[in-house]
Design a protein around this motif. Sequence first.
Motif, PDB file in Angstrom:
ATOM      1  N   ILE A   1       0.862  -1.178   0.000  1.00 17.87           N
ATOM      2  CA  ILE A   1       0.000   0.000   0.000  1.00 17.87           C
ATOM      3  C   ILE A   1       0.897   1.226   0.000  1.00 17.87           C
ATOM      4  O   ILE A   1       1.719   1.416   0.892  1.00 17.87           O
ATOM      5  N   SER A   2       0.747   2.018  -1.040  1.00 17.17           N
ATOM      6  CA  SER A   2       1.454   3.295  -1.085  1.00 17.17           C
ATOM      7  C   SER A   2       0.439   4.401  -0.863  1.00 17.17           C
ATOM      8  O   SER A   2      -0.734   4.231  -1.137  1.00 17.17           O
ATOM      9  N   ALA A   3       0.899   5.540  -0.347  1.00 20.07           N
ATOM     10  CA  ALA A   3      -0.062   6.565   0.048  1.00 20.07           C
ATOM     11  C   ALA A   3       0.426   7.956  -0.264  1.00 20.07           C
ATOM     12  O   ALA A   3       1.606   8.202  -0.450  1.00 20.07           O
ATOM     13  N   ALA A   4      -0.536   8.878  -0.334  1.00 25.18           N
ATOM     14  CA  ALA A   4      -0.227  10.298  -0.513  1.00 25.18           C
ATOM     15  C   ALA A   4      -1.191  11.091   0.346  1.00 25.18           C
ATOM     16  O   ALA A   4      -2.331  10.702   0.545  1.00 25.18           O
ATOM     17  N   MET A   5      -0.730  12.220   0.880  1.00 24.66           N
ATOM     18  CA  MET A   5      -1.546  13.069   1.746  1.00 24.66           C
ATOM     19  C   MET A   5      -2.033  14.295   0.975  1.00 24.66           C
ATOM     20  O   MET A   5      -1.338  14.819   0.112  1.00 24.66           O
ATOM     21  N   VAL A   6      -3.242  14.730   1.325  1.00 24.13           N
ATOM     22  CA  VAL A   6      -3.791  15.939   0.744  1.00 24.13           C
ATOM     23  C   VAL A   6      -4.477  16.709   1.865  1.00 24.13           C
ATOM     24  O   VAL A   6      -5.041  16.106   2.769  1.00 24.13           O
ATOM     25  N   SER A   7      -4.450  18.060   1.826  1.00 24.10           N
ATOM     26  CA  SER A   7      -5.253  18.923   2.694  1.00 24.10           C
ATOM     27  C   SER A   7      -4.584  19.237   4.025  1.00 24.10           C
ATOM     28  O   SER A   7      -3.394  19.024   4.225  1.00 24.10           O
ATOM     29  N   GLY A   8      -5.382  19.788   4.984  1.00 22.74           N
ATOM     30  CA  GLY A   8      -4.832  20.396   6.186  1.00 22.74           C
ATOM     31  C   GLY A   8      -4.896  19.542   7.425  1.00 22.74           C
ATOM     32  O   GLY A   8      -4.898  18.330   7.359  1.00 22.74           O
ATOM     33  N   SER A   9      -4.961  20.165   8.623  1.00 23.55           N
ATOM     34  CA  SER A   9      -4.757  19.441   9.871  1.00 23.55           C
ATOM     35  C   SER A   9      -6.034  18.806  10.412  1.00 23.55           C
ATOM     36  O   SER A   9      -5.997  17.706  10.929  1.00 23.55           O
ATOM     37  N   GLU A  10      -7.186  19.487  10.349  1.00 20.44           N
ATOM     38  CA  GLU A  10      -8.420  18.932  10.883  1.00 20.44           C
ATOM     39  C   GLU A  10      -9.153  18.084   9.842  1.00 20.44           C
ATOM     40  O   GLU A  10      -9.967  17.260  10.187  1.00 20.44           O
ATOM     41  N   GLU A  11      -8.894  18.339   8.579  1.00 20.90           N
ATOM     42  CA  GLU A  11      -9.456  17.537   7.502  1.00 20.90           C
ATOM     43  C   GLU A  11      -8.300  17.048   6.644  1.00 20.90           C
ATOM     44  O   GLU A  11      -7.405  17.810   6.313  1.00 20.90           O
TER      45      GLU A  11
ATOM     46  N   THR B   1      -2.783  -3.281   6.614  1.00 21.81           N
ATOM     47  CA  THR B   1      -2.955  -1.984   7.276  1.00 21.81           C
ATOM     48  C   THR B   1      -1.995  -0.967   6.680  1.00 21.81           C
ATOM     49  O   THR B   1      -0.809  -1.251   6.497  1.00 21.81           O
ATOM     50  N   SER B   2      -2.516   0.209   6.394  1.00 22.13           N
ATOM     51  CA  SER B   2      -1.696   1.260   5.803  1.00 22.13           C
ATOM     52  C   SER B   2      -0.733   1.842   6.831  1.00 22.13           C
ATOM     53  O   SER B   2      -0.860   1.601   8.037  1.00 22.13           O
ATOM     54  N   ASP B   3       0.210   2.633   6.356  1.00 19.66           N
ATOM     55  CA  ASP B   3       1.047   3.413   7.262  1.00 19.66           C
ATOM     56  C   ASP B   3       0.175   4.424   8.001  1.00 19.66           C
ATOM     57  O   ASP B   3      -0.836   4.886   7.468  1.00 19.66           O
ATOM     58  N   PRO B   4       0.534   4.795   9.218  1.00 28.98           N
ATOM     59  CA  PRO B   4      -0.274   5.763   9.953  1.00 28.98           C
ATOM     60  C   PRO B   4      -0.194   7.169   9.349  1.00 28.98           C
ATOM     61  O   PRO B   4       0.804   7.536   8.741  1.00 28.98           O
ATOM     62  N   PHE B   5      -1.262   7.915   9.512  1.00 27.48           N
ATOM     63  CA  PHE B   5      -1.273   9.317   9.091  1.00 27.48           C
ATOM     64  C   PHE B   5      -2.000  10.114  10.168  1.00 27.48           C
ATOM     65  O   PHE B   5      -2.802   9.577  10.927  1.00 27.48           O
TER      66      PHE B   5
ATOM     67  N   VAL C   1      -4.377  13.213  11.625  1.00 29.86           N
ATOM     68  CA  VAL C   1      -5.464  14.164  11.385  1.00 29.86           C
ATOM     69  C   VAL C   1      -5.984  14.632  12.731  1.00 29.86           C
ATOM     70  O   VAL C   1      -6.307  13.813  13.596  1.00 29.86           O
ATOM     71  N   GLY C   2      -6.050  15.937  12.943  1.00 32.37           N
ATOM     72  CA  GLY C   2      -6.622  16.496  14.158  1.00 32.37           C
ATOM     73  C   GLY C   2      -5.912  16.079  15.427  1.00 32.37           C
ATOM     74  O   GLY C   2      -6.541  15.938  16.483  1.00 32.37           O
ATOM     75  N   GLY C   3      -4.602  15.847  15.344  1.00 31.24           N
ATOM     76  CA  GLY C   3      -3.833  15.470  16.513  1.00 31.24           C
ATOM     77  C   GLY C   3      -3.912  14.001  16.873  1.00 31.24           C
ATOM     78  O   GLY C   3      -3.453  13.598  17.950  1.00 31.24           O
ATOM     79  N   HIS C   4      -4.455  13.184  15.983  1.00 31.98           N
ATOM     80  CA  HIS C   4      -4.576  11.747  16.239  1.00 31.98           C
ATOM     81  C   HIS C   4      -3.979  10.963  15.074  1.00 31.98           C
ATOM     82  O   HIS C   4      -3.944  11.441  13.933  1.00 31.98           O
ATOM     83  N   ASP C   5      -3.521   9.751  15.368  1.00 35.04           N
ATOM     84  CA  ASP C   5      -2.945   8.881  14.347  1.00 35.04           C
ATOM     85  C   ASP C   5      -4.004   7.906  13.842  1.00 35.04           C
ATOM     86  O   ASP C   5      -4.722   7.285  14.641  1.00 35.04           O
ATOM     87  N   TRP C   6      -4.053   7.782  12.515  1.00 31.56           N
ATOM     88  CA  TRP C   6      -5.066   6.947  11.861  1.00 31.56           C
ATOM     89  C   TRP C   6      -4.394   5.964  10.906  1.00 31.56           C
ATOM     90  O   TRP C   6      -3.258   6.164  10.497  1.00 31.56           O
ATOM     91  N   ALA C   7      -5.140   4.950  10.530  1.00 26.30           N
ATOM     92  CA  ALA C   7      -4.682   4.014   9.506  1.00 26.30           C
ATOM     93  C   ALA C   7      -5.915   3.439   8.817  1.00 26.30           C
ATOM     94  O   ALA C   7      -7.030   3.466   9.363  1.00 26.30           O
ATOM     95  N   VAL C   8      -5.693   2.936   7.609  1.00 28.07           N
ATOM     96  CA  VAL C   8      -6.770   2.297   6.850  1.00 28.07           C
ATOM     97  C   VAL C   8      -6.524   0.797   6.840  1.00 28.07           C
ATOM     98  O   VAL C   8      -5.414   0.335   6.571  1.00 28.07           O
ATOM     99  N   GLU C   9      -7.564   0.042   7.177  1.00 25.48           N
ATOM    100  CA  GLU C   9      -7.495  -1.425   7.168  1.00 25.48           C
ATOM    101  C   GLU C   9      -8.240  -1.954   5.943  1.00 25.48           C
ATOM    102  O   GLU C   9      -9.422  -1.669   5.759  1.00 25.48           O
TER     103      GLU C   9
ATOM    104  N   TYR D   1     -11.896  -0.331   6.548  1.00 22.27           N
ATOM    105  CA  TYR D   1     -12.172   0.307   7.835  1.00 22.27           C
ATOM    106  C   TYR D   1     -11.167   1.425   8.093  1.00 22.27           C
ATOM    107  O   TYR D   1     -10.016   1.366   7.638  1.00 22.27           O
ATOM    108  N   LEU D   2     -11.640   2.435   8.823  1.00 22.01           N
ATOM    109  CA  LEU D   2     -10.768   3.493   9.324  1.00 22.01           C
ATOM    110  C   LEU D   2     -10.461   3.180  10.785  1.00 22.01           C
ATOM    111  O   LEU D   2     -11.375   2.960  11.590  1.00 22.01           O
TER     112      LEU D   2
END
Length: 355
Positions: free
Chosen positions: A7-17, A41-45, A47-55, A72-73
């Motif tokens: 799984i490769s990933a790219a980020m878009v947009s700001g801190s809360e979204e 499971t994706s690498d963590p990213f 958003v809003g001061g929390h770490d997320w991943a996609v399953e 799943y998020l």
Amino acid sequence: MTEKCKISAAMVSGSEERSYVFKVDGYSRAKALLKNGQCVTSDPFSVGGHDWAVEYFPNGYLEDCSDFISVYLFCETADAEDVNAKFTLSVLDKNGEPVPSYSRTSSATRTFSRKVTNWGYNEFIKKADLEASAHLRDDCLTIRCDVTVIHDEETSVPPSDLHRHLGDLLKNKDAADVTFQVGGQPLSAHRCVLAARSSVFKAELFGAMQESSAASPIEICDMEADVFKSLLHFIYTDSVPPEFDVVMAGHLLVAADRYNIGRLKLICEEKLCSHIDSDMVATSLALAEQHGFRRLKEACLKFLATPSNLEAMVAKSDGYEHLKSSCPSLLKEVISTILPAELKVTKDIIMAMWK
């Protein structure tokens, strides 16, 4: 078969979204290696001061969802505090745009906590539908996850329910000022809503037809009442009705083209492109040719490029006979597609005989 899955990933947009785009490179490999209930499971990213991943579950999350892909998020820091968020998961097309029929949005704010660390969709995509579509390219699948973290002070603002109010307006016929006669049924609506959503309705209802339409119902020919009702439902709510199946998609595609409702056209065409089989391909191909739906035509021709699919279509006599009588030139394109290059002379002879 692809030799690896990553799984490769790219980020878009700001801190809360934030939009997190990830690419499943090696769809077939992941499907073969991972059992039902197992995920990548994706690498963590962040958003809003929390770490997320996609399953990503290539064979479904639950036992009764093995025919589906589950996505799943996951909130990796939800054990520290409750985290409120909304999210959308979308398959991206070749241009990097979300596919409307393969997009799922959380209907309400979801709370991620120590007890519930992930939210998502067990039946995100049916594997057979995805594999028959144009969105699995070079054994790769691209999905975007849009996450919005909602802080406490924002939770008092409810999501927009404009579509519900407009839907109720249509249902209750409050202040309706125009009536259509469709298939023997009178159907009431509101001029301003129709004009705002369709340039064709605007021209008809506020142009030359305005005076006559005010006095008597407007007759709608060549359309069934349930199709026109579904068209009105989309105009008022920007969503397809619950009974939106492949057959309805074909009828609504023609209606959306007739009234220049672009988003509905894309949704219907995507639905048809994702459900091409020997039963429907002749009807879909004739529809595409008669109304100029290029993407649908290309998908049908690609399906018929396999000789066994062509043979199965011909066996369905009703659809094949309709195609032969309504669009005979299309059969030339089908033959041109399946004949190999070395049989050019044969192809030219057949083409000449068809003239």
